[in-house]
Design an enzyme around this catalytic site. Structure first.
Site, PDB file in Angstrom:
ATOM      1  N   ILE A  25      49.221  21.723  13.195  1.00 29.25           N
ATOM      2  CA  ILE A  25      48.191  21.951  14.216  1.00 29.25           C
ATOM      3  C   ILE A  25      47.015  21.036  13.888  1.00 29.25           C
ATOM      4  CG2 ILE A  25      46.619  23.653  15.213  1.00 29.25           C
ATOM      5  CD1 ILE A  25      48.763  25.782  14.467  1.00 29.25           C
ATOM      6  N   GLU A  26      46.927  19.922  14.591  1.00 28.94           N
ATOM      7  CA  GLU A  26      45.948  18.897  14.241  1.00 28.94           C
ATOM      8  C   GLU A  26      44.803  18.825  15.260  1.00 28.94           C
ATOM      9  OE1 GLU A  26      47.888  15.183  13.184  1.00 28.94           O
ATOM     10  OE2 GLU A  26      49.714  16.262  12.629  1.00 28.94           O
TER      11      GLU A  26
END
Length: 360
Positions: A121-122
């Site tokens: 999850i960037e």
């Protein structure tokens, strides 16, 4: 009648999903053994995994299609195979949505005989925001659910090369590290935010890369929670100007608050780089300050390019630091982008890249 057929077909799909796809049923048992040293591989699909150095691999994060052949083979080598987990953070601010997503991923992992999940999850997050707390809760709740439902499973979380709000990812790194089994530190794309001169630079300069691990450790994050990610790719930058000193000026492409970024270039796999460097105008060059290789070439339109990348010489000291700093292990993005052909030079280059993961 159509509804009955739909229900029966759904039952068939669910049942079939729980039938072991491996020739030997024991290969569908989840891997529980902890390795002293982690070699974490991201696989993006295809069949090049057949040529990986399986004497080293401990975990494969599947970012391509689910491959039962890969699962069975990895398990035969004692390596974990884990899901990719990604979700828009605004969606999981709601507790019910969060729980439903986690339940879905646990059930998917169980039905596919997998060994955990890699949370990739960037997204940018502001400290103290609802998304900030939701992300922190997601990691803990995901870890709790996987450990409960799949004993011995592994939950990892991907973090930027530094904890200092890189790309506006201002996460609660300390709590997240405490909650999950390991952090995969993406020690690459370190020019995603260029605040100084807009010039081509190394994807992962040595001193900057290693200093960032000290930043994580100085936050009292256990080094044994940290896996160093190294790049098996580089960046191809078109030069607006190439100075006499060899400095390549690049276009201004802003990213998350920075005026320039590596988005001015294009990612190129190591397999392409090894061919292109041999027909370049400069041949392989070495930057002592950044401890990284690069080269210049001219394209068919007369445009000069500068390519920065990593090779065994730049990766080896990083791998040595993994041991000297007591980190959990090493990995790469991604396992598929070497040349796994039978061509002798390519085979040697590929072997050297795998060996570099263990240091000089």
């Amino acid at each position: 009648m159509s509804w009955l057929l739909w229900i029966l077909s759904s039952i068939f799909v669910v049942c079939r999903a729980n039938i072991c796809p491996c020739e030997r049923p024991e290969l569908c048992q989840q891997i529980r053994e902890e390795r002293d040293f982690e070699v974490f591989v991201f696989d993006v699909g295809g069949k090049t995994w057949k040529s990986y150095n399986w004497s080293m691999v401990t975990t494969v994060a599947t970012f391509g299609k689910y491959d039962t052949e890969l699962l069975c083979y990895a398990h035969s080598k004692g390596a974990r195979v884990v899901l990719k987990g990604d979700i828009p953070l605004h969606y999981i601010v709601d507790q019910e949505n969060r729980t439903a997503w986690i339940t879905e991923k646990v059930n998917l992992a169980k039905s596919q005989f997998m060994d955990g999940i890699n949370l990739d999850i960037e997204q940018e997050v502001e400290e103290g925001s609802p998304e900030y707390y939701a992300l922190t809760a997601l990691v803990k709740e995901t870890t709790d659910a996987f450990h409960r439902e799949i004993p011995g499973s592994q939950v990892s979380f991907d973090v930027a090369w530094s904890p200092k709000c890189i790309d506006k990812r201002c996460y609660d790194y300390i709590t997240i590290a405490e909650s999950c089994d390991l952090l995969f530190v993406m020690s690459y794309d370190e020019q995603s935010q260029i605040m100084g001169d807009c010039i081509a630079m190394a994807n992962a300069p040595l001193s900057q890369t290693l200093d960032a691990y000290d930043q994580y450790i100085n936050m009292n994050i256990d080094p044994k929670k940290l896996v160093m990610g190294v790049p098996w790719y580089g960046y191809d930058y078109p030069c607006l100007n190439l100075s006499e000193e060899g400095i390549c000026s690049i276009a201004k492409v802003p990213f998350r608050g920075a005026p320039c970024s590596d988005a001015a270039g294009k990612q190129k796999p190591y397999s392409w780089i090894m061919i292109q460097v041999n027909i370049s105008m400069s041949g392989r060059l070495w930057d002592n300050r950044q401890q990284a290789p690069y080269f210049n070439y001219e394209d068919q339109k007369g445009q000069i390019h500068q390519v920065w990348y990593d090779d065994p010489q730049s990766i080896c000291p990083k791998a040595d630091a993994v041991k000297s700093k007591g980190l959990r292990g090493i990995g790469m993005w991604n396992g598929n982008i070497l040349d796994y052909s039978d061509e002798p030079v390519a085979r040697q280059q590929t072997t050297e890249m795998w060996n570099a993961l263990l240091g000089c």
